[in-house]
Design a protein around this motif. Structure first.
Motif, mmCIF file in Angstrom:
data_model
loop_
_atom_site.group_PDB
_atom_site.id
_atom_site.type_symbol
_atom_site.label_atom_id
_atom_site.label_comp_id
_atom_site.label_asym_id
_atom_site.label_seq_id
_atom_site.Cartn_x
_atom_site.Cartn_y
_atom_site.Cartn_z
ATOM 1 N N HIS A 280 35.069 55.252 12.349
ATOM 2 C CA HIS A 280 33.887 54.517 11.880
ATOM 3 C C HIS A 280 33.223 53.761 13.034
ATOM 4 N N SER B 36 25.241 50.711 6.431
ATOM 5 C CA SER B 36 24.470 50.922 7.662
ATOM 6 C C SER B 36 23.854 52.310 7.686
ATOM 7 N N ASP B 37 24.580 53.308 7.185
ATOM 8 C CA ASP B 37 24.015 54.653 7.125
ATOM 9 C C ASP B 37 22.794 54.694 6.215
ATOM 10 N N ARG C 129 29.900 50.778 7.280
ATOM 11 C CA ARG C 129 29.337 52.040 7.762
ATOM 12 C C ARG C 129 28.437 52.671 6.701
ATOM 13 N N GLY D 293 20.324 51.826 8.119
ATOM 14 C CA GLY D 293 20.266 51.707 9.571
ATOM 15 C C GLY D 293 18.896 51.952 10.153
ATOM 16 N N LEU E 160 29.359 54.339 14.341
ATOM 17 C CA LEU E 160 28.369 53.266 14.305
ATOM 18 C C LEU E 160 27.803 52.934 15.681
ATOM 19 N N GLN F 195 24.289 47.808 17.082
ATOM 20 C CA GLN F 195 25.621 47.882 16.491
ATOM 21 C C GLN F 195 26.695 47.511 17.511
#
Length: 981
Positions: free
Chosen positions: A510, A553-554, A550, A557, A514, A525
């Motif tokens: 992960h 954030s995906d 994660r 992001g 990131l 990040q």
């Protein structure tokens, strides 16, 4: 005519802060000091130096001539007098020691201090024999300290040399104190080793510090062990006393043996075998951390060396011991708690203080030293350098922390030298700051330069957990220059495991996903992750926190505000980390509404919204879509309810987060969730009514926990549906329309969607699942008047209007009041029937295999017990006591106290049990993301629940004990009040 300058003005111009006082001292000296003034004004505090010099010259006039003749002596003596008032006073009492400063290097400290107490250094076990050895020891010791301080202050000895020499001098003083003790205690049957610990053991001692030791003893050949240990204990006590007792020359320092096995509760002296037995069986991780520093310093050095060699293997295998991870996390949290708790002017325990750096370096040594012997260093700076060379800490971060540590230690030494007192507080007085700055070579603006440099280094050290623990993990998965050492994958996994990550391989994956790349997103990040990883490690489930981060954030992001918000708003990022690592339920909500991250910024954003505000927003969402129903498109209701469910999801997240952070208590959580369900039902009903609104009026009656405003995160909506045909409409037509509305409502709220479904449960209606889904008000009245059983009257105690036609709802509630609040109370046979029903439910409804003592709903002292007590009191007395007419359990208990039906102590016991059980049920849903009624038997799951409820990391068993205690007390009350036992 030229102006004649006064002596005071001339001295002030030269650099004395108080020119008038300096002039007075010069006059009182009775001799010309002009040739020494130029040297005096170069020291840290010229005024202080002049005071001590004039007093010294008054005691020993020849000193001034010595200073004029020997430039090196002059610079050393004045440097000492310009920093240390205490050493100035010492020289006034012992002017003969000025000659020590003319000698570049002194002889062996051990030999000198032993001779000072009248002992022979060459003897295997020296014994003191001089007059007043305690005073002689102190005078000789301070003379050596003065000589070292002179070299330190004139730049002739660096920090490492100073701390090492102070440590060796402490060892020599302990040897001399032991010689004094031997003169008092018969030690013929015992060998005694003094092992230095802490800074003394690591050879990084301060000028003024406690000296940490451990005593190891062995009987001599043929001696009785018990007698030998008694003699060794007396010997150790006498040695400690020789250092700490106050004399005309004060004391040396405290000798602290608190790091021994069992601490102050354990024996002062043990044999080597006893030490090892304790460490093998009982020692905690922090004790092995302390043993990193162990070094024989006095007494039987051979025995001391055997001790150190024996414990070393255990020190470096500590990382393989059970509970090592939990211990490391606890120690790290303790350090970070110091950072938050202590004042910012604290050099040792304040934010980014010396203790932080030392502690963090030691933890990394414990984690990685088992596999890398090069890390096995006692002192902090050599250990930090070794960590850097091995790639365990970034090169630049290591260099910055080493500079900060060196600076802070230098400041600490200067503070302690001033009065020879143990202090770690940076003063606020400008004169003190000026002395510190000038002692460090700052001459232009000593106060400003010192303050700026101190704050810069403190800021550097303040981020040490990020630098030491987490940033190297990013470097382990990044592309670095070939010349840059980095953490190996194996070492990175070991560190992640030590920080609490169960799946270090997944965690590294992960982190790589990131932070890898050249995009702005990856760059931010890389800045965020070292901080976030530390926050994740503080949560109950670091792996879940990192995975959730994660995933969010995906999703977000590429959204411009998301990473910028986390980077710039520390509160948002830290709260997000805790939510992700605590609650799968809240994380699931966030996955489908990631924009809700923005509400984490303040307590005000997390405040529970009023039902009126929520209903206004929900109604507006419905009104945007419902008009479509009039046209050809039949999807308007689904679209409208989807918008309402999205609102519900966001509000569930708000409440869950407020709950996690303790911003709402369990009663407010229940009220908020129930109000949210009311709003959702009302908005969905508005969307589902359609043409039926012209046929019949329709109301939803809340039952169960929803009716009691006590909903949990896992609660269904227990309801009953009532309708009343509009004037001129046939009952059959109205009933068909009402059925269609109820079924449409249930369908809309349970459609597959990313939002949590709201399950409508109408099973508490008359005749249960066998009865009609919807009844008219007249039908309800007819049923209750003819067929109602005691349990239905009891269930109706929770009934209240929830949504739909308010007038119809009020009419229904008024209709059932006579049934649930019988004017004459309950007859005895009805009371017996309720008690029998309760007993049967306890025996039959508990799930197979469940432990009754841990079942929060049906177990002894659980929710059901407390609620049935309240409801029986209502059924018996609410007919004549209107204060008991409430749908809420705790309000009913409070009213019973006010009416004299229940003692305040019984109410307190029952309410505590109800709140605790309710909190546990909610915590289970928050943590696991699925409902549960039992305290988990699995220790891992139970630990997560306990952490969420506010217990410390090692508080799982305390949580279990508390629950058993609280429910046991509640059951005693239930047996007495409900069953009449």
């Amino acid at each position: 005519m030229p102006r004649i300058e006064s002596t005071a003005a001339r001295l002030a111009k030269l650099g004395f802060a108080d020119g008038a006082k300096a002039a007075q001292l010069v006059r009182q000296a009775g001799t010309d000091l002009d040739d020494l003034l130029e040297s005096l004004v170069t020291v840290a505090d010229p005024d202080l130096a002049l005071v001590s010099l004039t007093r010294l010259a008054e005691r020993e006039p020849a000193v001034l001539d010595l200073l004029r003749q020997d430039e090196h002596l002059r610079s050393r003596l004045l440097a000492v007098l310009g920093v240390s008032a205490a050493l100035g006073e010492h020289l006034v009492r012992h002017p003969g020691q000025v000659a020590l400063l003319a000698t570049p290097r002194l002889g062996d400290a051990r030999a000198e201090l032993l001779r000072a107490v009248g002992a022979e250094p060459d003897e295997p076990e020296p014994r003191a024999g001089g007059e007043d050895p305690l005073v002689a020891l102190r005078v000789a010791y301070r003379g050596r300290v003065m000589h070292l301080a002179a070299r330190d202050l004139t730049g002739q000895a660096g920090l490492g040399e100073v701390t090492a020499e102070l440590s060796d001098l402490a060892g020599a003083a302990l040897e001399a104190a032991l010689a004094i003790a031997r003169a008092e205690v018969d030690d013929a049957e015992v060998r005694l080793a003094v092992v230095g610990m802490g800074k003394c053991g690591a050879r990084e001692l301060n000028y003024i510090s406690d000296v940490d030791v451990i005593f190891v003893a062995e009987p001599r050949e043929g001696a009785d062990e018990t007698k030998a240990l008694r003699a060794a204990t007396r010997l150790a006590q006498a040695m400690m006393r020789a250092c700490t007792v106050t004399t005309s020359e004060g004391s040396l320092w405290e000798v602290d043996a608190g790091l021994r096995p069992e601490g102050r509760s354990g024996p002062l002296v043990r044999t080597l075998t006893s030490h090892l037995a304790y460490y093998k069986r009982w020692a905690k991780t922090w004790e092995f951390q302390a043993l990193l520093k162990a070094r024989p310093v006095a007494g039987d050095l051979e025995l001391g060396a055997a001790y150190v060699e024996a414990v070393n293997d255990m020190v470096w295998s500590a990382a393989t011991r059970e509970h090592f991870v939990e211990d490391v996390q606890a120690m790290r949290r303790r350090v970070e708690a110091h950072v938050r708790a202590e004042g910012e002017r604290q050099l040792k325990l304040g934010p980014g203080g010396l203790r932080d750096i030392e502690f963090a370096v030691q933890l990394l040594q414990l984690v990685h030293g088992r596999l890398d012997p090069l890390l096995r260093r006692r002192a902090t700076l050599p250990a930090l350098a070794a960590l850097s060379r091995g790639g365990y800490v970034g090169r630049d971060d290591s260099r910055g922390l080493a500079e900060a540590y060196t600076f802070l230690r230098q400041v600490e030494h200067l503070l302690q030298l001033h009065r020879l007192r143990r202090t770690h507080i940076v003063p606020s007085d400008e004169a003190d700051l000026r002395r510190l700055g000038r002692a460090l070579g700052m001459t232009a603006d000593p106060v400003g330069e010192f303050t700026e440099r101190w704050r810069r280094h403190a800021m550097e050290a303040r981020r040490l957990h990020e630098k030491l623990f987490y940033r190297p993990l990013l470097q382990a998965v990044s592309r670095l220059r070939e010349s840059e050492a980095r953490l190996s994958t194996t070492a990175a996994k070991a560190r992640l495991e030590a920080l609490g990550y169960v799946d270090p391989t997944g965690a590294l994956r992960h982190i790589a996903a990131l932070s890898t790349g050249v995009s702005r997103r990856a760059s931010i990040q890389r800045t965020l992750l070292p901080v976030m990883l530390g926050w994740f490690a503080d949560t109950p489930d670091p792996d879940a926190a990192l995975l959730g981060f994660r995933q969010v954030s995906d999703k977000l992001g590429s959204t411009p505000w998301y990473l910028r918000l986390l980077r710039d708003e520390t509160a948002v990022a830290s709260r997000m980390a805790r939510v992700l690592g605590t609650s799968r339920y809240a994380t699931g909500l966030l996955m489908h509404a990631p924009e809700a991250v923005a509400m984490l910024g303040s307590d005000e954003e997390l405040a529970v919204r009023s039902p009126e505000s929520l209903l206004s927003e929900a109604s507006a969402a419905v009104s945007r879509h419902v008009p479509v129903l009039a046209g050809a498109n039949g999807g308007g209701a689904e679209t409208a309810v989807a918008a309402v469910r999205a609102l519900r999801r966001k509000e569930l997240f708000r409440t869950a987060v407020a709950d996690i952070f303790g911003l709402v208590d369990i009663e407010k959580v229940g009220s908020a969730l129930s109000s949210l369900t009311d709003v959702t039902l009302q908005a969905a009903l508005d969307a589902a009514l359609g043409p039926a609104r012209n046929v019949t009026s329709f109301a939803i009656i809340a039952m169960g926990r929803l009716g009691g405003m006590e909903s949990s995160y896992a609660s269904d909506a227990d309801v009953m549906f009532v309708h009343s045909p509009l004037q001129g409409v046939a009952e059959r037509e109205a009933t068909d329309a009402a059925y269609a509305v109820a079924n449409e409502l249930r369908g809309l709220l349970s459609l597959p969607a990313p939002d949590p479904p709201l399950i409508i449960d109408p099973d508490l209606r008359p005749e249960g699942r066998q009865g009609p889904l919807v009844r008219t008000l007249a039908s309800y009245r007819a049923y209750y008047s003819r067929w109602s059983s005691p349990w239905e009257s009891q269930a109706l105690l929770r009934a209240r209007f929830s949504a739909g036609d308010a007038a119809l709802g009020r009419e229904f509630v008024s209709m059932i009041d006579e049934l649930r609040y019988p004017p004459g109370g309950l007859p005895d046979d009805a009371v017996r029937e309720i008690r029998r029903l309760k007993a049967r439910m306890e025996a039959e409804r508990l799930p197979r295999g469940a432990d009754p003592a841990l079942h929060t709903k049906l177990g002894p002292g659980g929710l059901s017990d407390v609620e049935w007590v309240a409801q029986l009191l209502q059924l018996r007395y609410a007919g004549t006591l209107p204060s008991l007419r409430t749908t809420r359990t705790l309000d009913a208990l409070r009213a019973a106290v006010a009416e004299g039906l229940l003692s305040r102590s019984d109410e307190s016991v029952l309410a505590e049990a109800w709140r605790f059980a309710s909190r546990i049920r909610d915590a289970i849903m928050l943590v696991k993301g699925r409902p549960g009624d039992s305290v988990p038997r699995d220790s891992g799951e139970r630990r997560l629940i306990a952490r969420t409820l506010g217990y410390p990391p090692d508080g799982s068993e305390d949580f279990l004990d508390d629950y058993r205690r609280v429910t046991r007390r509640a059951r005693h009350v239930v047996d007495r009040v409900f069953y009449g036992a």
